[in-house]
Write a protein that holds these residues in place. Structure first.
Motif, PDB file in Angstrom:
ATOM      1  N   HIS A 282     -11.901 -14.373   9.223  1.00 19.72           N
ATOM      2  CA  HIS A 282     -11.371 -13.162   8.789  1.00 19.72           C
ATOM      3  C   HIS A 282     -10.645 -13.488   7.453  1.00 19.72           C
ATOM      4  N   PHE A 283     -10.057 -14.418   7.355  1.00 16.93           N
ATOM      5  CA  PHE A 283      -9.280 -14.717   6.151  1.00 16.93           C
ATOM      6  C   PHE A 283      -9.695 -15.760   5.231  1.00 16.93           C
ATOM      7  N   GLU A 284     -11.372 -15.931   5.219  1.00 14.29           N
ATOM      8  CA  GLU A 284     -11.944 -16.650   4.325  1.00 14.29           C
ATOM      9  C   GLU A 284     -12.312 -16.270   3.030  1.00 14.29           C
ATOM     10  N   PHE A 285     -12.330 -14.619   2.966  1.00 10.78           N
ATOM     11  CA  PHE A 285     -12.820 -14.089   1.735  1.00 10.78           C
ATOM     12  C   PHE A 285     -11.554 -12.564   1.858  1.00 10.78           C
ATOM     13  N   PRO A 286     -11.508 -12.122   0.434  1.00 10.31           N
ATOM     14  CA  PRO A 286     -10.499 -11.176   0.527  1.00 10.31           C
ATOM     15  C   PRO A 286     -11.431  -9.721   0.967  1.00 10.31           C
ATOM     16  N   ARG A 287     -10.626  -8.693   1.615  1.00 13.08           N
ATOM     17  CA  ARG A 287     -11.194  -7.787   2.149  1.00 13.08           C
ATOM     18  C   ARG A 287     -10.404  -6.466   1.320  1.00 13.08           C
ATOM     19  N   ARG A 288     -11.438  -5.408   1.091  1.00 11.31           N
ATOM     20  CA  ARG A 288     -10.983  -4.088   0.668  1.00 11.31           C
ATOM     21  C   ARG A 288      -9.669  -4.014  -0.518  1.00 11.31           C
ATOM     22  N   GLN A 289     -10.288  -4.898  -1.611  1.00  8.14           N
ATOM     23  CA  GLN A 289      -9.330  -5.302  -2.600  1.00  8.14           C
ATOM     24  C   GLN A 289      -8.841  -4.082  -3.466  1.00  8.14           C
ATOM     25  N   ASN A 290      -9.464  -2.884  -3.493  1.00 14.63           N
ATOM     26  CA  ASN A 290      -8.895  -1.676  -4.046  1.00 14.63           C
ATOM     27  C   ASN A 290      -8.049  -0.784  -3.303  1.00 14.63           C
ATOM     28  N   THR A 291      -7.447  -1.350  -2.172  1.00 22.36           N
ATOM     29  CA  THR A 291      -6.495  -0.576  -1.607  1.00 22.36           C
ATOM     30  C   THR A 291      -5.311   0.037  -2.328  1.00 22.36           C
ATOM     31  N   SER A 292      -4.848  -0.887  -2.959  1.00 22.94           N
ATOM     32  CA  SER A 292      -3.409  -0.629  -3.640  1.00 22.94           C
ATOM     33  C   SER A 292      -3.744   0.390  -4.868  1.00 22.94           C
ATOM     34  N   GLU A 293      -5.074   0.159  -5.526  1.00 24.30           N
ATOM     35  CA  GLU A 293      -5.678   1.095  -6.818  1.00 24.30           C
ATOM     36  C   GLU A 293      -5.636   2.532  -6.083  1.00 24.30           C
ATOM     37  N   PHE A 294      -6.313   2.567  -4.813  1.00 23.40           N
ATOM     38  CA  PHE A 294      -6.703   3.809  -4.339  1.00 23.40           C
ATOM     39  C   PHE A 294      -5.254   4.561  -3.847  1.00 23.40           C
ATOM     40  N   LEU A 295      -4.200   3.804  -3.372  1.00 19.90           N
ATOM     41  CA  LEU A 295      -3.158   4.249  -2.984  1.00 19.90           C
ATOM     42  C   LEU A 295      -2.262   5.066  -4.184  1.00 19.90           C
ATOM     43  N   LYS A 296      -2.173   4.248  -5.255  1.00 23.79           N
ATOM     44  CA  LYS A 296      -1.579   4.400  -6.538  1.00 23.79           C
ATOM     45  C   LYS A 296      -2.269   5.854  -7.107  1.00 23.79           C
ATOM     46  N   LYS A 297      -3.650   5.996  -7.053  1.00 15.68           N
ATOM     47  CA  LYS A 297      -4.322   7.011  -7.435  1.00 15.68           C
ATOM     48  C   LYS A 297      -4.082   8.246  -6.353  1.00 15.68           C
TER      49      LYS A 297
ATOM     50  N   MET B 249       6.686   3.009  -1.041  1.00 11.70           N
ATOM     51  CA  MET B 249       6.019   2.042  -0.029  1.00 11.70           C
ATOM     52  C   MET B 249       6.567   2.538   1.486  1.00 11.70           C
ATOM     53  N   GLU B 250       8.123   2.805   1.512  1.00  7.16           N
ATOM     54  CA  GLU B 250       8.557   2.954   2.816  1.00  7.16           C
ATOM     55  C   GLU B 250       7.978   4.141   3.436  1.00  7.16           C
ATOM     56  N   SER B 251       7.762   5.229   2.563  1.00 10.87           N
ATOM     57  CA  SER B 251       7.198   6.706   2.892  1.00 10.87           C
ATOM     58  C   SER B 251       5.920   6.378   3.598  1.00 10.87           C
ATOM     59  N   LEU B 252       5.115   5.517   2.788  1.00  8.95           N
ATOM     60  CA  LEU B 252       3.763   5.447   3.207  1.00  8.95           C
ATOM     61  C   LEU B 252       3.695   4.662   4.347  1.00  8.95           C
ATOM     62  N   VAL B 253       4.629   3.708   4.893  1.00  8.68           N
ATOM     63  CA  VAL B 253       4.558   2.892   6.035  1.00  8.68           C
ATOM     64  C   VAL B 253       4.935   3.976   7.233  1.00  8.68           C
ATOM     65  N   VAL B 254       5.882   4.630   6.818  1.00  8.38           N
ATOM     66  CA  VAL B 254       6.308   5.643   7.894  1.00  8.38           C
ATOM     67  C   VAL B 254       5.032   6.502   8.415  1.00  8.38           C
TER      68      VAL B 254
ATOM     69  N   GLU C  20      -3.933  14.450  -2.747  1.00  9.80           N
ATOM     70  CA  GLU C  20      -2.734  13.462  -3.112  1.00  9.80           C
ATOM     71  C   GLU C  20      -1.804  13.185  -1.845  1.00  9.80           C
ATOM     72  N   LEU C  21      -1.214  11.839  -1.754  1.00 13.06           N
ATOM     73  CA  LEU C  21      -0.238  11.601  -0.642  1.00 13.06           C
ATOM     74  C   LEU C  21      -1.011  11.449   0.517  1.00 13.06           C
ATOM     75  N   THR C  22      -2.060  11.296   0.784  1.00 13.73           N
ATOM     76  CA  THR C  22      -2.888  11.199   1.961  1.00 13.73           C
ATOM     77  C   THR C  22      -3.681   9.649   1.797  1.00 13.73           C
ATOM     78  N   TYR C  23      -4.063   9.053   2.883  1.00 14.96           N
ATOM     79  CA  TYR C  23      -4.441   7.948   3.336  1.00 14.96           C
ATOM     80  C   TYR C  23      -5.315   7.943   4.547  1.00 14.96           C
ATOM     81  N   PRO C  24      -6.512   7.527   4.539  1.00 15.77           N
ATOM     82  CA  PRO C  24      -7.343   7.701   5.997  1.00 15.77           C
ATOM     83  C   PRO C  24      -7.147   6.208   6.487  1.00 15.77           C
ATOM     84  N   VAL C  25      -6.336   6.217   7.621  1.00 16.41           N
ATOM     85  CA  VAL C  25      -6.027   4.923   8.280  1.00 16.41           C
ATOM     86  C   VAL C  25      -7.420   4.375   8.953  1.00 16.41           C
ATOM     87  N   PHE C  26      -7.999   5.067   9.604  1.00 12.33           N
ATOM     88  CA  PHE C  26      -8.975   4.682  10.443  1.00 12.33           C
ATOM     89  C   PHE C  26      -9.386   5.811  11.321  1.00 12.33           C
TER      90      PHE C  26
END
Ligand code: FMN
Length: 243
Positions: free
Chosen positions: A223-238, A102-107, A151-157
């Motif tokens: 904004h916080f009324e409903f969950p958003r993009r709930q598969n982010t952690s599944e994507f990152l694990k994959k 997670m720390e590397s991802l944050v970096v 692998e080990l990439t994540y499109p941020v925006f």
């Protein structure tokens, strides 16, 4: 306008003229992005310029971007990227255990974000307009396919950059005493929320387009009324991250 004035007059641009950016300007935008600080000089990001119109349309659809920009403006995707570092570690058959954290991802996300903001500030300093497009994360798995992300990439925006056809009013930011503490954290008080809500009510009522009966805290509730993009952690694990 000097740089400070340009920065405090920032507003996102979602409509661009057909004027194309010169090759020299495009090169400068990339160099500005690359010149941002980088945690431990890891330079843990990649940029992908989208020129293929089919891909662009597909990404705009995923992002639900309010497209009145047609095909105008450059479109870049900022990718948090530890795949480069995997290539380096592989050369000596080093362990990748600490690359996957997670720390590397944050970096990597921070590096990508700093690069983007450096590009944005330079762009606005030469009278271009920009808009971040976090909406690309609405479908991370499709983005992976479109961009062939390893692998080990994540499109941020994404970020649109071009010559503004329309410029929006500047959105009033919170007062400084709502964001700046001295030596300790400063909490947002109900009084500060109320007075900022009054200011933002006036902004939303008074702007030239997309007039709304709302205010900042109402937007926060929505904004916080409903969950958003709930598969982010599944994507990152994959993508090979472990947390
Ligand atoms: C990371 C990030 C993602 C964003 N994603 C989108 C987006 O998908 N669509 C959009 O229209 N605006 C997007 N924006 C723009 C914000 O809505 C905008 O910055 C915010 O409302 C403040 O307005 P301003 O930039 O005009 O001051 C994004 C901004 C950031 C920083």
């Amino acid at each position: 306008m000097d740089l400070f004035e340009t920065m405090i007059h920032h507003s996102s641009v979602r409509s661009f003229t057909q004027q194309e950016l010169s090759a020299e300007l495009k090169e400068r935008l990339i160099l500005a992005a690359q010149s941002a600080s980088s945690s431990n000089f890891l330079q843990a990001f990649s940029l992908i310029e989208i020129t293929d119109q089919k891909k662009r349309k597909a990404i705009e659809k995923i992002a639900n971007f309010p497209v009145d920009n047609g095909n105008n403006g450059q479109f870049y995707i900022f990718v948090a990227d530890l795949n480069k570092h995997a290539n380096v570690l592989t050369l000596k058959e080093d362990s990748m255990e600490y690359l996957r954290t997670m720390e590397s991802l944050v970096v990597a996300i921070v590096d990508a974000t700093l690069a983007a903001q450096s590009m944005a500030v330079y762009a606005e300093s030469v009278d271009l307009g920009i808009c971040y497009v976090g909406g690309i994360r609405n479908d991370l798995f499709q983005m992976k396919e479109i961009l062939d992300l390893p692998e080990l990439t994540y499109p941020v925006f994404g970020m649109f950059i071009g010559y503004p056809a329309v410029k929006n009013e500047v959105k009033p930011r919170m007062p400084v005493n709502a964001v700046l503490g001295t030596n300790t954290y400063r909490s947002l008080t109900p009084e500060l929320i109320n007075s900022y809500d009054e200011e933002t009510t006036a902004y939303y009522q008074g702007r030239r387009s997309n007039v709304q009966e709302t205010n900042w805290s109402e937007k926060v509730h929505q904004h916080f009324e409903f969950p958003r993009r709930q598969n982010t952690s599944e994507f990152l694990k994959k993508q090979g991250f472990v947390f």
